[in-house]
Design a protein around this motif. Structure first.
Motif, PDB file in Angstrom:
ATOM      1  N   SER A   7       0.815  -1.209   0.000  1.00 58.20           N
ATOM      2  CA  SER A   7       0.000   0.000   0.000  1.00 58.20           C
ATOM      3  C   SER A   7       0.852   1.264   0.000  1.00 58.20           C
ATOM      4  O   SER A   7       1.953   1.282   0.542  1.00 58.20           O
ATOM      5  CB  SER A   7      -0.916  -0.005   1.236  1.00 58.20           C
ATOM      6  N   GLU A   8       0.291   2.323  -0.593  1.00 55.75           N
ATOM      7  CA  GLU A   8       0.949   3.627  -0.577  1.00 55.75           C
ATOM      8  C   GLU A   8       0.756   4.341   0.760  1.00 55.75           C
ATOM      9  O   GLU A   8       1.463   5.289   1.072  1.00 55.75           O
ATOM     10  CB  GLU A   8       0.409   4.506  -1.705  1.00 55.75           C
ATOM     11  N   ALA A  14      -6.166   3.767   0.856  1.00 54.83           N
ATOM     12  CA  ALA A  14      -4.959   4.087   0.086  1.00 54.83           C
ATOM     13  C   ALA A  14      -4.924   3.252  -1.189  1.00 54.83           C
ATOM     14  O   ALA A  14      -5.651   2.265  -1.335  1.00 54.83           O
ATOM     15  CB  ALA A  14      -3.715   3.823   0.925  1.00 54.83           C
ATOM     16  N   ARG A  15      -4.064   3.650  -2.114  1.00 51.80           N
ATOM     17  CA  ARG A  15      -3.895   2.888  -3.342  1.00 51.80           C
ATOM     18  C   ARG A  15      -2.872   1.782  -3.146  1.00 51.80           C
ATOM     19  O   ARG A  15      -1.969   1.890  -2.320  1.00 51.80           O
ATOM     20  CB  ARG A  15      -3.457   3.805  -4.489  1.00 51.80           C
ATOM     21  N   ASP A  17       0.329  -0.128  -3.754  1.00 50.15           N
ATOM     22  CA  ASP A  17       1.643   0.207  -4.292  1.00 50.15           C
ATOM     23  C   ASP A  17       2.111  -0.921  -5.193  1.00 50.15           C
ATOM     24  O   ASP A  17       1.943  -2.103  -4.885  1.00 50.15           O
ATOM     25  CB  ASP A  17       2.651   0.427  -3.159  1.00 50.15           C
ATOM     26  N   CYS A  23       7.577  -1.209  -1.156  1.00 46.45           N
ATOM     27  CA  CYS A  23       6.344  -0.454  -0.905  1.00 46.45           C
ATOM     28  C   CYS A  23       6.458   0.284   0.427  1.00 46.45           C
ATOM     29  O   CYS A  23       7.119  -0.180   1.349  1.00 46.45           O
ATOM     30  CB  CYS A  23       5.140  -1.397  -0.886  1.00 46.45           C
ATOM     31  N   PRO A  24       5.804   1.441   0.577  1.00 44.28           N
ATOM     32  CA  PRO A  24       5.876   2.183   1.835  1.00 44.28           C
ATOM     33  C   PRO A  24       5.238   1.448   3.012  1.00 44.28           C
ATOM     34  O   PRO A  24       5.718   1.509   4.137  1.00 44.28           O
ATOM     35  CB  PRO A  24       5.131   3.481   1.532  1.00 44.28           C
ATOM     36  N   THR A  44      12.718  -0.316   2.599  1.00 48.06           N
ATOM     37  CA  THR A  44      12.616   0.483   1.368  1.00 48.06           C
ATOM     38  C   THR A  44      13.957   1.031   0.890  1.00 48.06           C
ATOM     39  O   THR A  44      14.151   1.236  -0.301  1.00 48.06           O
ATOM     40  CB  THR A  44      11.650   1.658   1.566  1.00 48.06           C
ATOM     41  N   GLY A 126       5.797   3.808 -11.020  1.00 50.95           N
ATOM     42  CA  GLY A 126       4.821   3.889  -9.946  1.00 50.95           C
ATOM     43  C   GLY A 126       3.443   3.425 -10.370  1.00 50.95           C
ATOM     44  O   GLY A 126       3.298   2.415 -11.013  1.00 50.95           O
ATOM     45  N   GLN A 127       2.422   4.219 -10.042  1.00 52.53           N
ATOM     46  CA  GLN A 127       1.047   3.793 -10.238  1.00 52.53           C
ATOM     47  C   GLN A 127       0.547   3.993 -11.660  1.00 52.53           C
ATOM     48  O   GLN A 127      -0.622   4.227 -11.882  1.00 52.53           O
ATOM     49  CB  GLN A 127       0.141   4.530  -9.250  1.00 52.53           C
TER      50      GLN A 127
END
Length: 216
Positions: A7-8, A14-15, A17, A23-24, A44, A126-127
């Motif tokens: 997940s972001e 959240a979106r 990741d 990922c964060p 990370t 990224g996304q």
């Protein structure tokens, strides 16, 4: 059932990741009541072995599945050895992905869907936006919705959800290999061997314990 989602952010809104190892956040979600634990990813900024370290950490949480965008060979092998199924090619909102998982709309990926060191390069996209290429070497999977098709990118139409099988139509340019990445490949290999040995030992130990309980 516990599942892990890259997940972001630390919430279900959240979106997803796209990177597994970098990922964060990892969200550990109980699909029965949607209670969850948000884990800030400590790996990370690692130079090498990120996929293995993250996979080992998540496998230790007792999850049965991982939902993510991209999963490389080292992370995939580590998760598989621990009995964790990987669903790659996921995009969109975390909460919506959980709903689709509960509805049985996802199928476990048959292998990694990106190459080593995905997401390390500055060229990581990224996304995703429209017109992104499918990751080289893994083909185009049967992703759900127009947004997951080959050459159609991930942004259009119903591009939310996870790919069905290997190379789930996930789009991104291959990262450009740097000297630092190349030098870390041998370290990654050795780290993977050590992790696999530890996992195999643990599996053998669990099998012995199970056998002992069965004899009682």
């Amino acid at each position: 059932m516990l599942i892990a989602i890259t997940s972001e952010g630390p919430t279900l809104d959240a979106r997803i990741d796209q990177r597994f190892g970098r990922c964060p956040y990892f969200l550990i979600v109980n699909t029965d009541d949607l209670s969850f634990e948000a884990i800030e990813n400590p790996n990370t900024m690692l130079g090498g072995g990120v996929g293995i370290q993250s996979a080992q950490m998540i496998a230790g949480k007792g999850v049965t599945h991982v939902l993510t965008g991209a999963c490389g060979p080292n992370a995939y092998q580590t998760l598989s050895a621990a009995g964790v199924e990987v669903i790659a090619g996921c995009t969109g909102n975390v909460r919506d992905a959980i709903r689709q998982f509960q509805e049985g709309r996802f199928t476990a990926t048959g292998g990694p869907n990106v190459a080593d060191h995905y997401g390390v390069s500055e060229n990581f996209a990224g996304q995703a936006g429209p017109g992104m290429n499918v990751a080289a070497g893994y083909g185009a999977g049967g992703g759900m919705g127009r947004g997951m098709g080959m050459g159609r990118g991930m942004g259009g139409g119903g591009g939310m959800g996870c790919g069905m099988g290997m190379g789930a139509g996930f789009g991104s340019r291959q990262p450009v290999e740097t000297r630092g990445q190349k030098e870390s490949e041998e370290d990654d290999l050795e780290a993977l061997k050590r992790q696999m040995q530890e996992i195999n030992k643990r599996i053998q130990q669990l099998e012995k314990e199970k056998g002992s309980k069965g004899k009682k």
